[in-house]
Design a protein around this motif. Structure first.
Motif, PDB file in Angstrom:
ATOM      1  N   ARG A 159       0.807  -1.220   0.000  1.00 35.10           N
ATOM      2  CA  ARG A 159       0.000   0.000   0.000  1.00 35.10           C
ATOM      3  C   ARG A 159       0.843   1.276   0.000  1.00 35.10           C
ATOM      4  O   ARG A 159       0.378   2.322  -0.439  1.00 35.10           O
ATOM      5  N   ARG A 160       2.081   1.193   0.476  1.00 40.81           N
ATOM      6  CA  ARG A 160       2.942   2.369   0.491  1.00 40.81           C
ATOM      7  C   ARG A 160       3.886   2.424  -0.706  1.00 40.81           C
ATOM      8  O   ARG A 160       4.716   3.318  -0.800  1.00 40.81           O
ATOM      9  N   TRP A 161       3.781   1.461  -1.595  1.00 40.22           N
ATOM     10  CA  TRP A 161       4.630   1.455  -2.781  1.00 40.22           C
ATOM     11  C   TRP A 161       4.236   2.600  -3.708  1.00 40.22           C
ATOM     12  O   TRP A 161       3.052   2.924  -3.857  1.00 40.22           O
ATOM     13  N   GLU A 162       5.209   3.201  -4.345  1.00 37.53           N
ATOM     14  CA  GLU A 162       4.930   4.231  -5.344  1.00 37.53           C
ATOM     15  C   GLU A 162       4.267   3.582  -6.565  1.00 37.53           C
ATOM     16  O   GLU A 162       4.613   2.458  -6.946  1.00 37.53           O
ATOM     17  N   LYS A 163       3.348   4.304  -7.159  1.00 32.68           N
ATOM     18  CA  LYS A 163       2.639   3.766  -8.333  1.00 32.68           C
ATOM     19  C   LYS A 163       3.573   3.500  -9.498  1.00 32.68           C
ATOM     20  O   LYS A 163       3.320   2.600 -10.313  1.00 32.68           O
ATOM     21  N   ILE A 164       4.655   4.242  -9.570  1.00 31.73           N
ATOM     22  CA  ILE A 164       5.587   4.059 -10.675  1.00 31.73           C
ATOM     23  C   ILE A 164       6.237   2.677 -10.642  1.00 31.73           C
ATOM     24  O   ILE A 164       6.664   2.151 -11.674  1.00 31.73           O
ATOM     25  N   ILE A 165       6.292   2.059  -9.462  1.00 31.20           N
ATOM     26  CA  ILE A 165       6.858   0.707  -9.351  1.00 31.20           C
ATOM     27  C   ILE A 165       6.003  -0.284 -10.132  1.00 31.20           C
ATOM     28  O   ILE A 165       6.532  -1.152 -10.855  1.00 31.20           O
ATOM     29  N   PHE A 166       4.696  -0.156 -10.034  1.00 37.50           N
ATOM     30  CA  PHE A 166       3.800  -1.058 -10.758  1.00 37.50           C
ATOM     31  C   PHE A 166       3.873  -0.802 -12.266  1.00 37.50           C
ATOM     32  O   PHE A 166       3.804  -1.743 -13.065  1.00 37.50           O
ATOM     33  N   VAL A 167       4.038   0.464 -12.639  1.00 39.38           N
ATOM     34  CA  VAL A 167       4.219   0.794 -14.057  1.00 39.38           C
ATOM     35  C   VAL A 167       5.492   0.140 -14.585  1.00 39.38           C
ATOM     36  O   VAL A 167       5.495  -0.485 -15.651  1.00 39.38           O
ATOM     37  N   ASP A 168       6.580   0.288 -13.825  1.00 35.79           N
ATOM     38  CA  ASP A 168       7.854  -0.308 -14.242  1.00 35.79           C
ATOM     39  C   ASP A 168       7.737  -1.822 -14.374  1.00 35.79           C
ATOM     40  O   ASP A 168       8.232  -2.409 -15.355  1.00 35.79           O
ATOM     41  N   LEU A 169       7.100  -2.470 -13.417  1.00 38.88           N
ATOM     42  CA  LEU A 169       6.954  -3.928 -13.459  1.00 38.88           C
ATOM     43  C   LEU A 169       6.162  -4.369 -14.687  1.00 38.88           C
ATOM     44  O   LEU A 169       6.550  -5.329 -15.374  1.00 38.88           O
ATOM     45  N   ALA A 170       5.075  -3.671 -14.966  1.00 36.98           N
ATOM     46  CA  ALA A 170       4.252  -4.024 -16.121  1.00 36.98           C
ATOM     47  C   ALA A 170       5.033  -3.860 -17.423  1.00 36.98           C
ATOM     48  O   ALA A 170       4.978  -4.726 -18.312  1.00 36.98           O
ATOM     49  N   LEU A 171       5.770  -2.776 -17.528  1.00 40.25           N
ATOM     50  CA  LEU A 171       6.542  -2.527 -18.752  1.00 40.25           C
ATOM     51  C   LEU A 171       7.745  -3.464 -18.869  1.00 40.25           C
ATOM     52  O   LEU A 171       8.112  -3.868 -19.977  1.00 40.25           O
ATOM     53  N   ILE A 172       8.361  -3.816 -17.740  1.00 41.03           N
ATOM     54  CA  ILE A 172       9.475  -4.767 -17.766  1.00 41.03           C
ATOM     55  C   ILE A 172       9.007  -6.120 -18.296  1.00 41.03           C
ATOM     56  O   ILE A 172       9.671  -6.736 -19.146  1.00 41.03           O
ATOM     57  N   LEU A 173       7.867  -6.583 -17.809  1.00 42.66           N
ATOM     58  CA  LEU A 173       7.325  -7.860 -18.286  1.00 42.66           C
ATOM     59  C   LEU A 173       6.990  -7.784 -19.773  1.00 42.66           C
ATOM     60  O   LEU A 173       7.273  -8.707 -20.541  1.00 42.66           O
ATOM     61  N   ASN A 174       6.401  -6.663 -20.177  1.00 42.00           N
ATOM     62  CA  ASN A 174       6.041  -6.486 -21.581  1.00 42.00           C
ATOM     63  C   ASN A 174       7.283  -6.449 -22.472  1.00 42.00           C
ATOM     64  O   ASN A 174       7.330  -7.121 -23.512  1.00 42.00           O
ATOM     65  N   GLN A 175       8.274  -5.685 -22.052  1.00 42.09           N
ATOM     66  CA  GLN A 175       9.508  -5.598 -22.831  1.00 42.09           C
ATOM     67  C   GLN A 175      10.250  -6.931 -22.850  1.00 42.09           C
ATOM     68  O   GLN A 175      10.827  -7.320 -23.872  1.00 42.09           O
ATOM     69  N   GLY A 176      10.234  -7.631 -21.722  1.00 44.03           N
ATOM     70  CA  GLY A 176      10.895  -8.930 -21.666  1.00 44.03           C
ATOM     71  C   GLY A 176      10.345  -9.904 -22.677  1.00 44.03           C
ATOM     72  O   GLY A 176      11.094 -10.639 -23.335  1.00 44.03           O
ATOM     73  N   VAL A 177       9.036  -9.895 -22.847  1.00 42.01           N
ATOM     74  CA  VAL A 177       8.393 -10.804 -23.801  1.00 42.01           C
ATOM     75  C   VAL A 177       8.715 -10.406 -25.236  1.00 42.01           C
ATOM     76  O   VAL A 177       9.154 -11.233 -26.044  1.00 42.01           O
ATOM     77  N   PHE A 178       8.484  -9.146 -25.566  1.00 38.69           N
ATOM     78  CA  PHE A 178       8.660  -8.719 -26.957  1.00 38.69           C
ATOM     79  C   PHE A 178      10.127  -8.736 -27.381  1.00 38.69           C
ATOM     80  O   PHE A 178      10.448  -9.186 -28.493  1.00 38.69           O
ATOM     81  N   LEU A 179      11.013  -8.267 -26.518  1.00 36.56           N
ATOM     82  CA  LEU A 179      12.438  -8.338 -26.842  1.00 36.56           C
ATOM     83  C   LEU A 179      12.925  -9.783 -26.854  1.00 36.56           C
ATOM     84  O   LEU A 179      13.769 -10.154 -27.675  1.00 36.56           O
ATOM     85  N   GLY A 180      12.382 -10.599 -25.942  1.00 38.54           N
ATOM     86  CA  GLY A 180      12.762 -12.004 -25.899  1.00 38.54           C
ATOM     87  C   GLY A 180      12.444 -12.720 -27.193  1.00 38.54           C
ATOM     88  O   GLY A 180      13.249 -13.526 -27.701  1.00 38.54           O
ATOM     89  N   GLU A 181      11.285 -12.435 -27.775  1.00 37.99           N
ATOM     90  CA  GLU A 181      10.919 -13.052 -29.048  1.00 37.99           C
ATOM     91  C   GLU A 181      11.786 -12.519 -30.190  1.00 37.99           C
ATOM     92  O   GLU A 181      12.125 -13.261 -31.120  1.00 37.99           O
ATOM     93  N   ILE A 182      12.169 -11.251 -30.107  1.00 32.25           N
ATOM     94  CA  ILE A 182      13.083 -10.690 -31.111  1.00 32.25           C
ATOM     95  C   ILE A 182      14.439 -11.381 -31.040  1.00 32.25           C
ATOM     96  O   ILE A 182      15.002 -11.790 -32.061  1.00 32.25           O
ATOM     97  N   PHE A 183      14.958 -11.529 -29.812  1.00 36.13           N
ATOM     98  CA  PHE A 183      16.264 -12.168 -29.631  1.00 36.13           C
ATOM     99  C   PHE A 183      16.214 -13.641 -30.050  1.00 36.13           C
ATOM    100  O   PHE A 183      17.145 -14.140 -30.698  1.00 36.13           O
ATOM    101  N   ARG A 184      15.152 -14.318 -29.670  1.00 33.75           N
ATOM    102  CA  ARG A 184      15.032 -15.738 -30.023  1.00 33.75           C
ATOM    103  C   ARG A 184      14.997 -15.911 -31.543  1.00 33.75           C
ATOM    104  O   ARG A 184      15.670 -16.782 -32.100  1.00 33.75           O
ATOM    105  N   GLY A 185      14.227 -15.071 -32.208  1.00 33.89           N
ATOM    106  CA  GLY A 185      14.151 -15.154 -33.661  1.00 33.89           C
ATOM    107  C   GLY A 185      15.485 -14.862 -34.318  1.00 33.89           C
ATOM    108  O   GLY A 185      15.858 -15.518 -35.304  1.00 33.89           O
ATOM    109  N   ALA A 186      16.223 -13.884 -33.776  1.00 33.35           N
ATOM    110  CA  ALA A 186      17.525 -13.531 -34.349  1.00 33.35           C
ATOM    111  C   ALA A 186      18.532 -14.663 -34.169  1.00 33.35           C
ATOM    112  O   ALA A 186      19.286 -14.998 -35.094  1.00 33.35           O
ATOM    113  N   ILE A 187      18.549 -15.256 -32.987  1.00 40.67           N
ATOM    114  CA  ILE A 187      19.516 -16.333 -32.706  1.00 40.67           C
ATOM    115  C   ILE A 187      19.204 -17.578 -33.527  1.00 40.67           C
ATOM    116  O   ILE A 187      20.100 -18.194 -34.115  1.00 40.67           O
ATOM    117  N   THR A 188      17.935 -17.956 -33.579  1.00 41.08           N
ATOM    118  CA  THR A 188      17.568 -19.172 -34.307  1.00 41.08           C
ATOM    119  C   THR A 188      17.661 -18.998 -35.822  1.00 41.08           C
ATOM    120  O   THR A 188      17.629 -19.994 -36.554  1.00 41.08           O
TER     121      THR A 188
END
Length: 236
Positions: free
Chosen positions: A93-122
């Protein structure tokens, strides 16, 4: 027209809005850098096809790619605190809202960049790795010296586009209460009754950022591709 748009309001609003731009840069820097690391882990797990983890990642990737980013932010913002409280007794409850924004975007970036990297390597022919191993290189050295440089060159354009898109996606963060440059513009519009000037300023800033990032990625791509065309032509 004078009542709908005023250059004087543009000049007045610019310093009010620009002070919030560092928040946007902070969100992008944190989410992209952490998402980059997560993407490497996801790409490795997907390529190695680790049992159970690969199946879980497939479901997670389907969710991230199949839902709007705003939905993902709301899920993290509302569901994560409940999960942390229920399973680990962590009070957010005392966490800054920006922490949740960062977490959501980190997960999103991890997926999309991960698929880019996987496609490039394979996309690199397996014969190159086999030839490197036959020459006495370890699997790690074969990846770092042979596969990775080519994969980076292939992944760079898509990674650059993803970074540019990330700047645009930060326009959603004010929906959960983070006052960035978009949130400040919305507040200015609500208080003054004039939103056009603020959004014109923001549009100009984002176009400039897009131009700069595109120029940087293009220059890096040209440097990484130096000599590749000549080698290919010589191979023919």
């Amino acid at each position: 027209m004078g009542d709908l748009f005023s250059w004087q309001r543009v000049v007045q609003n610019f310093p009010i809005l620009i002070v919030k731009l560092p928040i946007t840069f902070e969100i992008v820097a944190v989410s992209f850098s952490a998402g980059f690391v997560l993407a490497l882990l996801i790409a490795t797990a997907r390529i190695k096809k680790i049992p159970v983890l690969n199946q879980l990642l497939t479901v997670f990737i389907s969710f991230e790619r199949g839902t709007p980013l705003l939905v993902q932010m709301l899920v993290v913002y509302y569901a994560l605190p409940i999960a942390l409280q229920s399973f680990f007794g962590i009070d957010t409850r005392r966490w800054e809202k920006i922490i949740f924004v960062d977490l959501a975007l980190i997960l999103n970036q991890g997926v999309f960049l991960g698929e880019i990297f996987r496609g490039a390597i394979t996309s690199i022919p397996k014969g190159q790795k086999e030839a490197a191993l036959a020459c006495g290189l370890s699997e790690f050295n074969a990846f770092v010296k042979i596969i990775l440089p080519q994969a980076v060159r292939i992944a760079l354009p898509s990674t650059g586009l993803n970074l540019i898109g990330l700047f645009q996606e930060t326009s959603l963060v004010f929906m959960i209460g983070v006052i960035d440059i978009i949130g400040r513009a919305s507040a200015l519009g609500a208080s003054s009754g004039h939103s056009l000037e603020s959004y014109l300023i923001i549009a100009t800033i984002f176009v400039l950022i897009n131009f700069i990032l595109t120029a940087i990625t293009t220059k890096i791509d040209k440097k990484l591709s130096y000599g590749v065309k000549a080698v290919r032509e010589g191979a023919k």
